[in-house]
Design a protein around this motif. Sequence first.
Motif: not given
Length: 557
Positions: A481-490, A527-532
Motif C-alpha cells: 500500500d502507499n499508506g504511512p507505513g509501519i512504525p519501526a518500533e512496531l 513485513a517491510r516498509n517501502l522506500p517510496q
Amino acid sequence: MSFSAALLVIQGADQGQRFELDQSDTGLGRGFGNRIRLSDTEASRFHARVVCRDHQHVLLDLGSSNGTYVNGLPIRERVLAHGDEIQTGRTVLRFLVTEASPGDLAGRVVLGEGAEVQRPDQIVGAAETGDSLAQASQSVTSLQVLYRIAEEAMRPATSLDTLLGRILELALEATRADRGCVLLRPVGGGPLRPAAFVDRREANPTPGTMPVSRSIVDHVLKSRQGVRTSDALRDSRFAAAESVLTAGIREAICVPMQGRHDLQGVLYLDITTPPDRVVLEGRPAPRLTEDLLRLMVAVGRQAALAVEDHHYQQALVKSERLAAVGQTTAILSHHIKNILQGIRGGSYLIDMGLNRHEEELVRKGWGIVERNQERIYQLVLDLLTLAKERQPQLRRGSLNATVAEVCELLQPQAEELGITLAWRPQPNLPEMLFDPEAIHRAVLNLVGNALDAVRDTSGARVNVATWLEPQGGLVGIAVEDNGPGIPAELLPQLFNLFESTKGARGTGIGLAVCQKIAREHGGDIVARNLPQGGAQLVLEWPLISDDPTAPERKTTV
C-alpha cells in the motif's frame, strides 16, 4: 516399568509444542509427510527420522541440508537419552522420557508399625541437616552425585512425581540400596503421600510392597535429622542362628526433605543383607554408612529444593495463564462491544425507517448491521484458526483464482472508501497443492489491513500480486500500500497476538492468523516498509509438490 517418550520444542517457531513418540517411525521436517512437521524455514522437508529399536529411540539424519545436531554435535545416527537436545535448523527439541505410572503407590509403600520395620530404638546414627552438605561435599563421589541430582532437577519433567522418581533412582545408585520411596507433604496440608517408589532388587524386577516405619518417619519429621537404623544390633531375633536364615539384616536411612522455608517430606531407603551372607560372615559391616547418611541428607535437601521450585513454577504458570485469560477477555470484550454498538446503531436506523416508512433509512441501517455481522464473523473465524493446531487441507487448485476471489470480495469496500485496489496475477501460474480456505483467509486479512492503512491517504492505492520464483521453488503473495507505513518500533512485534497498529479498529489477531497459516504451509510472512512510502507484506512458502523426491527448496524471508 513402562516408559513413554516425547519431543518438546524449546526453541524456534514451534516453541512449546510437544510431540509424543511411539513404536512407529516418526518423520521430522517441513514436509507434509512428517508426523512432526516444523515451521522452521531452515529445516529440510524430510530432515530426520526417529525410529524405535530394542525399546530405544534412535535419531537418523536423512541427508538434510543443514545437518542434525544432538547436544551440539553433528550426527548421522544416535541413540537418544533423556534430556538430549536435538537441533534442526533454528529449531531445538528436547527428548523426554517419562515413566508410566507404576500403579497405586499407596498400596506399595506401606506406612505403619510391626516386626518388619525399624523402631526408634534401632537408630544407630543421625546427621543434622545444616552441616551435612559441607560434610558430604568433601567426597568426590558425593559431589558427583549431588551434581547429577542438581542437573536432573533442572531438566524438564512432565510431573513432580516423575522428577522425584529420577532423583530417587540416583540416590539408590549412589548408596546401592535395594528400595526407596519419597513421602511428600501435600501443598494444602494433610498426611504424607507416596510420590515415588523404586525397587532395584534383581530377584524382584516387579516392584512389590515396601514397609516403612511410621515411628521413624515421625521422628525424622519432628527432629529434622537424618537417621540410620539397623535391626542387627539390638534385635533379639538374631540370638538364634535359625532366625537369621529367614530374616537377614535390614538397614534403612530416612532423611528429611528440608526446603528453603518448610519441610517437604522424607526420603526413605533400605537394604537387606541376605541370610546366607549373615551366616557365612557373621554380622557383616553395615552397608549404609555414616558417610552415606550425610550424603542422603544432602540429597534430601536437593530434592526438597526441586519440589519447591516445581511448586513455584506451577504457581507462576497459573498466574500467567490467568493473566493471559484476563488480557484476552478484556481485548475481545472491547472489540465485541464496539461491534455490538455498530449493530445497535444500525438497528436504531432500521427501527426509525420502519416507523417512518422510509425504505432508504432501513437500507442504510441494514448495511451497518451487515458490516458488523461480517466483523464478528471474521473475528470468530480468526479465533478458531488460532485456537487449535491443524494440518492444511491440501487440494490442487489455482492460487490466482483464490486471490482473485478475495480482491473481488473487497472491491466494493475499496470503492466505497475511494481506494484503488489493483490485482496483478502472475501469468501462467501453474496449479499447485495448497489449502484454498486458509490462504483465502490470510489474504483477506492482509488486504483488509491494507485498506484500513490507506483510508486517510490521498490517492490511496493497494496492490495485490502473486509470484513464482524463476526456479519454481517458491510461491508467494505480496500486498503493498502507499499508506504511512509501519512504525519501526512496531515491526518486531507486528505478528504478536493482540498487537495492532490500527488502534481501536484492530483486534491484533489477523496478522497472527496469517503467520500461522503461512507456517502451516512450511513458509513464513514478512513485513517491510517501502522506500517510496507505504508498507509491503509478503506471504511465501515452498511450492508443494506431489512428488516427495522433488528438489529441496527453502524460504528466504
